[in-house]
Design a protein around this motif. Structure first.
Motif, PDB file in Angstrom:
ATOM      1  N   GLU A   1       0.259  -1.650   0.117  1.00 43.52           N
ATOM      2  CA  GLU A   1      -0.173   0.279   0.030  1.00 43.52           C
ATOM      3  C   GLU A   1       1.114   1.799   0.011  1.00 43.52           C
ATOM      4  O   GLU A   1       0.259   2.040  -0.890  1.00 43.52           O
ATOM      5  CB  GLU A   1      -0.903   0.212   1.686  1.00 43.52           C
ATOM      6  CG  GLU A   1      -1.878  -1.066   1.133  1.00 43.52           C
ATOM      7  CD  GLU A   1      -2.977  -0.992   1.777  1.00 43.52           C
ATOM      8  OE1 GLU A   1      -3.289  -0.562   3.579  1.00 43.52           O
ATOM      9  OE2 GLU A   1      -3.564  -2.078   2.092  1.00 43.52           O
ATOM     10  N   ILE A   2       1.442   1.121   0.518  1.00 39.41           N
ATOM     11  CA  ILE A   2       2.893   1.973   1.105  1.00 39.41           C
ATOM     12  C   ILE A   2       3.245   2.634  -0.128  1.00 39.41           C
ATOM     13  O   ILE A   2       3.363   3.711  -0.722  1.00 39.41           O
ATOM     14  CB  ILE A   2       3.934   2.078   1.975  1.00 39.41           C
ATOM     15  CG1 ILE A   2       2.797   2.093   3.594  1.00 39.41           C
ATOM     16  CG2 ILE A   2       5.068   3.607   1.604  1.00 39.41           C
ATOM     17  CD1 ILE A   2       4.550   1.512   4.462  1.00 39.41           C
ATOM     18  N   CYS A   3       3.866   1.602  -1.021  1.00 36.46           N
ATOM     19  CA  CYS A   3       4.650   1.868  -2.219  1.00 36.46           C
ATOM     20  C   CYS A   3       3.622   2.043  -3.410  1.00 36.46           C
ATOM     21  O   CYS A   3       4.305   3.040  -4.300  1.00 36.46           O
ATOM     22  CB  CYS A   3       5.159   0.340  -2.761  1.00 36.46           C
ATOM     23  SG  CYS A   3       6.834  -0.360  -2.471  1.00 36.46           S
ATOM     24  N   GLN A   4       2.337   1.610  -3.658  1.00 37.64           N
ATOM     25  CA  GLN A   4       1.244   2.477  -4.639  1.00 37.64           C
ATOM     26  C   GLN A   4       1.055   3.583  -4.336  1.00 37.64           C
ATOM     27  O   GLN A   4       0.825   4.205  -4.986  1.00 37.64           O
ATOM     28  CB  GLN A   4       0.006   1.831  -4.150  1.00 37.64           C
ATOM     29  CG  GLN A   4       0.414   0.349  -4.463  1.00 37.64           C
ATOM     30  CD  GLN A   4      -1.315  -1.534  -5.029  1.00 37.64           C
ATOM     31  OE1 GLN A   4      -1.732  -0.871  -3.402  1.00 37.64           O
ATOM     32  NE2 GLN A   4      -1.224  -2.176  -5.054  1.00 37.64           N
ATOM     33  N   GLU A   5       0.994   3.770  -2.936  1.00 42.83           N
ATOM     34  CA  GLU A   5       0.451   5.495  -3.096  1.00 42.83           C
ATOM     35  C   GLU A   5       2.061   6.284  -2.915  1.00 42.83           C
ATOM     36  O   GLU A   5       1.568   7.426  -3.969  1.00 42.83           O
ATOM     37  CB  GLU A   5       0.792   5.916  -1.658  1.00 42.83           C
ATOM     38  CG  GLU A   5      -0.090   6.909  -0.647  1.00 42.83           C
ATOM     39  CD  GLU A   5      -1.761   7.406  -1.237  1.00 42.83           C
ATOM     40  OE1 GLU A   5      -1.463   8.518  -1.415  1.00 42.83           O
ATOM     41  OE2 GLU A   5      -2.059   6.651  -1.145  1.00 42.83           O
ATOM     42  N   GLU A   6       3.001   5.646  -2.991  1.00 43.94           N
ATOM     43  CA  GLU A   6       4.351   6.717  -3.594  1.00 43.94           C
ATOM     44  C   GLU A   6       4.086   6.509  -4.869  1.00 43.94           C
ATOM     45  O   GLU A   6       4.612   7.567  -5.586  1.00 43.94           O
ATOM     46  CB  GLU A   6       5.137   6.035  -2.902  1.00 43.94           C
ATOM     47  CG  GLU A   6       5.652   6.290  -1.025  1.00 43.94           C
ATOM     48  CD  GLU A   6       7.519   5.101  -1.195  1.00 43.94           C
ATOM     49  OE1 GLU A   6       7.668   3.747  -1.895  1.00 43.94           O
ATOM     50  OE2 GLU A   6       7.661   6.039   0.037  1.00 43.94           O
ATOM     51  N   ASN A   7       3.915   5.733  -5.514  1.00 47.02           N
ATOM     52  CA  ASN A   7       3.837   5.149  -7.073  1.00 47.02           C
ATOM     53  C   ASN A   7       2.556   6.166  -7.509  1.00 47.02           C
ATOM     54  O   ASN A   7       3.253   7.345  -8.550  1.00 47.02           O
ATOM     55  CB  ASN A   7       3.182   3.940  -7.332  1.00 47.02           C
ATOM     56  CG  ASN A   7       4.379   2.968  -8.107  1.00 47.02           C
ATOM     57  OD1 ASN A   7       5.622   3.825  -7.979  1.00 47.02           O
ATOM     58  ND2 ASN A   7       4.140   2.126  -8.070  1.00 47.02           N
ATOM     59  N   LYS A   8       1.320   6.461  -6.883  1.00 41.36           N
ATOM     60  CA  LYS A   8       0.701   7.507  -7.297  1.00 41.36           C
ATOM     61  C   LYS A   8       0.767   8.863  -6.870  1.00 41.36           C
ATOM     62  O   LYS A   8       0.604   9.830  -7.814  1.00 41.36           O
ATOM     63  CB  LYS A   8      -0.686   7.767  -5.906  1.00 41.36           C
ATOM     64  CG  LYS A   8      -1.067   6.056  -6.305  1.00 41.36           C
ATOM     65  CD  LYS A   8      -2.842   5.946  -6.111  1.00 41.36           C
ATOM     66  CE  LYS A   8      -3.073   5.038  -5.846  1.00 41.36           C
ATOM     67  NZ  LYS A   8      -4.413   5.119  -4.811  1.00 41.36           N
ATOM     68  N   ILE A   9       1.809   8.841  -5.550  1.00 38.12           N
ATOM     69  CA  ILE A   9       2.433  10.066  -5.600  1.00 38.12           C
ATOM     70  C   ILE A   9       3.377  10.993  -7.374  1.00 38.12           C
ATOM     71  O   ILE A   9       3.342  11.726  -7.333  1.00 38.12           O
ATOM     72  CB  ILE A   9       3.435  10.469  -4.463  1.00 38.12           C
ATOM     73  CG1 ILE A   9       1.819  10.464  -3.074  1.00 38.12           C
ATOM     74  CG2 ILE A   9       4.034  12.181  -3.552  1.00 38.12           C
ATOM     75  CD1 ILE A   9       2.592  10.412  -2.126  1.00 38.12           C
ATOM     76  N   LEU A  10       4.329   9.635  -7.386  1.00 43.65           N
ATOM     77  CA  LEU A  10       5.420   9.773  -8.160  1.00 43.65           C
ATOM     78  C   LEU A  10       4.463  10.131  -9.862  1.00 43.65           C
ATOM     79  O   LEU A  10       5.289  10.832 -10.595  1.00 43.65           O
ATOM     80  CB  LEU A  10       6.129   9.272  -8.506  1.00 43.65           C
ATOM     81  CG  LEU A  10       7.334   8.849  -6.915  1.00 43.65           C
ATOM     82  CD1 LEU A  10       8.620   7.147  -6.796  1.00 43.65           C
ATOM     83  CD2 LEU A  10       8.284  10.075  -6.809  1.00 43.65           C
ATOM     84  N   ASP A  11       3.670   9.635  -9.778  1.00 45.43           N
ATOM     85  CA  ASP A  11       2.925   9.476 -11.083  1.00 45.43           C
ATOM     86  C   ASP A  11       2.463  11.692 -11.518  1.00 45.43           C
ATOM     87  O   ASP A  11       2.856  11.446 -12.179  1.00 45.43           O
ATOM     88  CB  ASP A  11       2.197   8.701 -10.912  1.00 45.43           C
ATOM     89  CG  ASP A  11       1.089   8.569 -12.387  1.00 45.43           C
ATOM     90  OD1 ASP A  11       1.982   8.313 -13.229  1.00 45.43           O
ATOM     91  OD2 ASP A  11       0.154   8.921 -12.783  1.00 45.43           O
ATOM     92  N   ARG A  12       1.876  11.006 -10.335  1.00 44.83           N
ATOM     93  CA  ARG A  12       1.327  12.603 -10.482  1.00 44.83           C
ATOM     94  C   ARG A  12       2.480  13.709 -10.376  1.00 44.83           C
ATOM     95  O   ARG A  12       1.993  14.371 -11.749  1.00 44.83           O
ATOM     96  CB  ARG A  12       0.398  12.929  -9.097  1.00 44.83           C
ATOM     97  CG  ARG A  12      -0.899  12.670  -8.770  1.00 44.83           C
ATOM     98  CD  ARG A  12      -1.525  13.443  -8.067  1.00 44.83           C
ATOM     99  NE  ARG A  12      -2.163  12.702  -7.484  1.00 44.83           N
ATOM    100  CZ  ARG A  12      -1.595  11.779  -5.634  1.00 44.83           C
ATOM    101  NH1 ARG A  12      -1.247  13.109  -4.863  1.00 44.83           N
ATOM    102  NH2 ARG A  12      -1.293  11.546  -5.437  1.00 44.83           N
TER     103      ARG A  12
END
Length: 116
Positions: free
Chosen positions: A5-16
């Motif tokens: 979940e943390i990695c997915q959240e980081e991915n979303k932030i990085l994607d944005r």
């Protein structure tokens, strides 16, 4: 699971952040294009100015030449007018505009000296 979940959240932030950077790059690219067009337009305007600056001395020379030729043309026109007027008169009654001829000659000499 928590780590995912943390990695997915980081991915979303990085994607944005990535898409924000892409948008910034697109804006900067458009700005660069506009600046390039402005530089080209400025260069074209500078070329036109340079052409006109080169033509000014030529036109001044032509103007000076015309200023020198004008008195000569006036004198010639006066002489032609006298000849034409004399043709309309009787042989004993010639028209000779001596005063006018002397005045034109004096003006011609003054203008020639001024141009030198």
């Amino acid at each position: 699971m928590k780590q995912i979940e943390i990695c997915q959240e980081e991915n979303k932030i990085l994607d944005r952040m990535h898409w924000q950077k892409v948008a910034e790059v697109e804006k900067l690219t458009q700005t660069v294009r506009e600046l390039e067009e402005a530089v080209l337009s400025g260069g074209a305007a500078a070329n036109v100015v340079r052409e006109y600056q080169q033509k000014v001395p030529e036109m001044n020379d032509e103007n000076k030449t015309l200023d020198q030729e004008l008195p000569r043309a006036r004198v010639s026109a006066n002489r032609v007018a006298v000849v034409v007027a004399n043709e309309w008169k009787d042989g004993n009654d010639k028209v000779m505009l001596v005063k006018q001829w002397l005045e034109d000659r004096r003006l011609l000499q003054i203008e020639l000296w001024d141009s030198i």
